[in-house]
Design an enzyme around this catalytic site. Structure first.
Site, short mmCIF file in Angstrom:
data_model
loop_
_atom_site.label_atom_id
_atom_site.label_comp_id
_atom_site.label_asym_id
_atom_site.label_seq_id
_atom_site.Cartn_x
_atom_site.Cartn_y
_atom_site.Cartn_z
N GLY A 257 0.84 -1.18 0.00
CA GLY A 257 0.00 0.00 0.00
C GLY A 257 0.88 1.24 0.00
CB SER A 258 1.60 4.00 -1.05
OG SER A 258 2.40 3.00 -1.60
CG ASN A 259 -0.14 6.66 3.95
OD1 ASN A 259 -1.21 6.08 3.86
ND2 ASN A 259 0.70 6.47 4.96
#
Length: 832
Positions: A257-259
């Site tokens: 995932g990531s922000n």
């Protein structure tokens, strides 16, 4: 002039000497972004600064790739060689059929044999070679070809100079599978990364699919070990749709995932814009990121990180633009339900006529127990839509009355290489959008960017199956409708399509505005440019900024649906900092405040639920909770949680581990909106709802009791701090790691687990970078590569940045020639 057809060049071995210097004399200078830039050095030159970060400068793309290949091999040759082994379908030949292709938990840890069968099919079908023979944008642009040609020379040069038997990393020293590479190896690796979003989900199901009535021996391999015992039992459309959705939700929670947060001119203090890049990628294996700066004076000057072995910057900044990617809610594949002939299940019905499936015999070499080589042969089946699969993430898709075929939107995609090379040279966010639209190469990512002009961009423009809402309404099967059009779909679960394969009209149609057949028109895909902020934390595009909700085709994700706690935390962090209501001095982001807010490790789950949980704990009679017929004394836990007022997952936070275990039992794999909230989700207030946990709920009591049991069984005190569990071994040193799983609503995501029998981080914050632009002057950037530059335990850069990350510290980036030359540890290699 017609483009030359691709030819595989033989491995090039270079044996000339390497000059090691401590000055910049031979490197030349680069005037960033200037038309009057001086030419690059005659020879590719690598300048190493603090923490082993290479700043590579050359006069052309070939030289730039050579420097990148040499430096990447020096740091991580074993990881790279292992990757080339995988994409050439030779893991079973050298490592045996039963090993796993990826280290750690929750990655695509399919067997070596299944991996080889999958990639051998791609090789036999000449997929990559066919793409390389096409002109751009389908095939690589000239700058890509030149850089990859140079990369091969640089990699092979390092290997020739060092020798396989003299490699310092014992993981591959002296191994027969470490060899010089060709350009085709690199393109196969790039292609494997591009199709990862489909392969990780469907690989096992494709290579183990056998028709009904196959031999008992073959049938035993038809489903992954994780499949339910009732795999062959017919289930209802509603149950099938729910199980697939649950499997996708669990995979999203436990996987990459990531922000990313872009802040425009209205949200920055002392600058025009900022970007926070925070990808959550694996800490081991082929998906490690690696940091570099790549410069050809007058052409490109870009700094950041790439997936190891791809000679471009995937996430980073140049003189005018900074960008990052986050995993999107687009399923890069679709399923087609094909009716089969019960008397001959390899025939399927299309437009009223029976068609014969295509069979393909795949053969791979396998190292046997006695050390000899054998061969494994398997027949794989395909339809006009694509290969047959009999499982998705371990959930069975039985081949009985019908079968399921897969179409992968990225199987014909090498365009991503063109995308990243062009992003490296973009001048503003409008050029970023143009690059995304004209290449449609981004495989399963959102793009978040900021520019010197003060713009903040969110764009989900990528390779998407051309399933418009109208096409879906016409062609979805009953199971497909339930899976695609759920009443309250999870915000971060991709809407997978199951279309009616009996009608050829239900295949993905070609759109004249799309770059390739079967792709959704890029102009229909969502984008947003603002002067305050735009961001994404792996939810659908709807709420990139709550002031301007987006609309788009349903294939790209849900609208008006609950947001994850991590998305809420990202939005609230941006809003409070811009408004100056987060307790920090002033208003607007600075590098200091952005770094503090990320590494505060605040938990949105704790903000919403801690007080109610403490109240529950203090109210249970005699401090006892009944769990599975056993009374559990939780009275010791109440004051521990009551004292945990910081709500954070920093390295010194007693109570955080207890809360994390409790929340894991409470939420499980379901969406946060399914928890016992008194105030339900309201699409008119998606950032603050649901809220008010019901402290009287039996689910809350049960989860808390189970958390206490779990910690006691593990021999851990209830007031244990995070480092008692969450740490990584680097040599003899145990390094504590802060952060928490994303379901706790912590931006700095860390998923700890077992890797080769040791505690380590499996997924989580990897290359973190923040960049601030001003009206003039060079960009101000800070970064940290959480697992450090090298996977080699003998490297001085095996753990140095990991210690920085542990201490919530940053590397001050060196971008200009003057900044590089001023490094007190500068070491220069000229590849003459």
């Amino acid at each position: 002039m017609a483009r030359k057809r691709f030819r595989v060049r033989p491995p090039m071995v270079v044996t000339t000497a390497v000059v090691v210097m401590s000055t910049l004399a031979a490197a030349g200078t680069a005037a960033t972004g200037s038309a009057a830039a001086e030419p690059g050095p005659d020879k590719p030159t690598i300048r190493y600064t603090e923490y082993g970060i290479p700043h590579i400068i050359a006069s052309d793309w070939d030289g730039l790739g050579t420097g990148y290949g040499y430096a990447a091999a020096k740091d991580n040759i074993c990881t790279l060689a292992d990757t080339y082994l995988m994409v050439n379908a030779q893991r079973s030949r050298y490592l045996g059929p039963d090993g796993r292709t990826s280290p750690g938990q929750n990655q695509n840890s399919t067997s070596n044999l299944n991996s080889d069968l999958y990639f051998q099919r791609i090789k036999d079908n000449g997929v990559v070679e066919r793409l390389l023979a096409k002109p751009a944008p389908d095939g690589p642009e000239p700058q890509v070809e030149e850089a990859i040609g140079g990369y091969v020379k640089g990699y092979n040069r390092y290997l020739a100079e060092t020798g396989v038997d003299n490699l310092t990393d014992s993981a591959c020293r002296g191994a027969a599978w470490v060899r010089p590479i060709t350009e085709l190896d690199v393109y196969r690796h790039a292609h494997a990364e591009i199709i990862m979003g489909s392969a990780d989900v469907l690989l096992d199901g494709q290579v183990t699919a056998v028709p009904p009535g196959a031999s008992a021996a073959a049938s035993k391999t038809a489903l992954p070990k994780s499949a339910p015992k009732s795999a062959s039992r017919k289930t209802s459309p509603a149950r099938t749709a729910a199980k697939i959705r649950d499997a996708l939700a669990a995979s999203r929670q436990q996987g990459m995932g990531s922000n990313a947060l872009a802040v425009g001119s209205q949200g920055v203090s002392g600058g025009t814009s900022m970007l926070l890049a925070n990808p959550h990628f694996p800490w081991q294996g082929k998906n490690r990121m690696w940091q570099s700066q790549l410069t050809i004076p007058g052409k490109v000057n870009v700094s950041g990180a790439s997936l190891l072995g791809l000679p471009a910057v995937n996430i980073g900044h140049n003189d005018d633009v900074a960008w990052s990617h986050t995993v999107a809610t687009v399923a890069p594949f679709g399923l087609f339900d094909v009716q089969v002939d019960p008397l001959n299940p390899t025939k399927y019905l299309v437009d009223g006529a029976w068609k014969q499936m295509t069979s393909q015999q795949i053969v791979v070499d396998v190292l046997q127990a006695d050390g000899t080589l054998g061969k494994v042969s398997r027949t794989l089946w395909s339809t006009q839509y694509g290969p047959i699969t009999t499982s998705i993430l371990g959930y069975p898709l039985p081949w009985v009355v019908s079968a399921h075929a897969v179409r992968d939107v990225n199987m014909d995609n090498l365009r991503a290489l063109n995308t990243w090379f062009r992003l490296d040279q973009a001048k503003d966010v409008h050029e970023v959008v143009d690059t995304l639209e004209t290449t449609q190469g981004v495989p399963f990512f959102n793009t978040v960017a900021s520019d010197r002009k003060g713009n903040a961009l969110y764009a989900d423009i990528q390779a998407v199956p051309n399933v418009t809402d109208e096409h879906a309404a016409s062609c979805l099967t009953e199971t497909g409708k339930l899976l695609f059009n759920q009443t309250l779909p999870l915000a971060n679960v991709p809407p997978v399509t199951i279309l009616d394969g009996k009608r050829s009209a239900c295949d993905w149609p070609s759109d004249p505005n799309a770059v390739a057949p079967g792709l959704l028109d890029p102009h229909k895909q969502p984008r947003l440019i603002r002067s305050d902020f735009a961001g994404n934390a792996n939810d659908s595009p709807w709420l990139a900024n709550p002031e301007q909700p987006l609309t788009y085709p349903r294939i790209m994700g849900g609208m008006g649906t609950p947001r994850s706690l991590r998305t809420q935390e990202l939005i609230l962090t941006a809003q409070k900092r811009i408004n100056g209501t987060d307790g920090l001095p002033g208003r607007g982001f600075t590098p200091d405040s952005m770094g503090k807010l990320l590494f505060s490790d605040n938990s949105r789950a704790a903000d919403l639920a801690l007080n109610a949980t403490v109240s529950m704990c203090q109210s249970v009679a005699f401090g006892l909770i009944l769990v599975d017929g056993t009374l559990v004394n939780v009275s010791e836990a109440c004051p521990i949680l009551a004292a945990w007022k910081s709500h954070d997952f920093t390295v010194d936070s007693p109570g955080s581990l207890l809360f994390a275990n409790y929340w894991s039992f409470l939420q499980g794999s379901q969406g946060v909106e399914k928890l016992p909230w008194k105030v339900p989700f309201d699409p008119k207030d998606p950032v603050h709802t649901p809220n008010s946990l019901d402290s009287g709920s039996s689910a809350v009591r049960d989860a808390f009791g189970r958390a206490v049991i779990a910690l006691r069984k593990a021999g851990m005190p209830l007031n244990a701090s995070l480092p008692d569990f969450q740490k990584v071994a680097r040599g003899s040193e145990q390094i504590p790691i802060h952060g928490a799983p994303g379901k706790l609503g912590v931006l700095n995501v860390i998923d700890a687990g077992q890797v080769d029998g040791k505690l380590d981080v499996v997924f989580g914050s990897s290359f973190i970078q923040q960049v601030r632009f001003t009206a003039d002057g060079p960009p101000e950037a800070y970064s940290v590569l959480a697992y450090s530059q090298s996977a080699n335990p003998k490297s001085p850069h095996y753990a140095d940045q990991t210690k920085l990350f542990s201490g919530s510290r940053w590397v001050t980036s060196r971008f200009t020639e003057e900044q590089i030359a001023a490094s007190p540890v500068l070491e220069t290699k000229v590849l003459d």
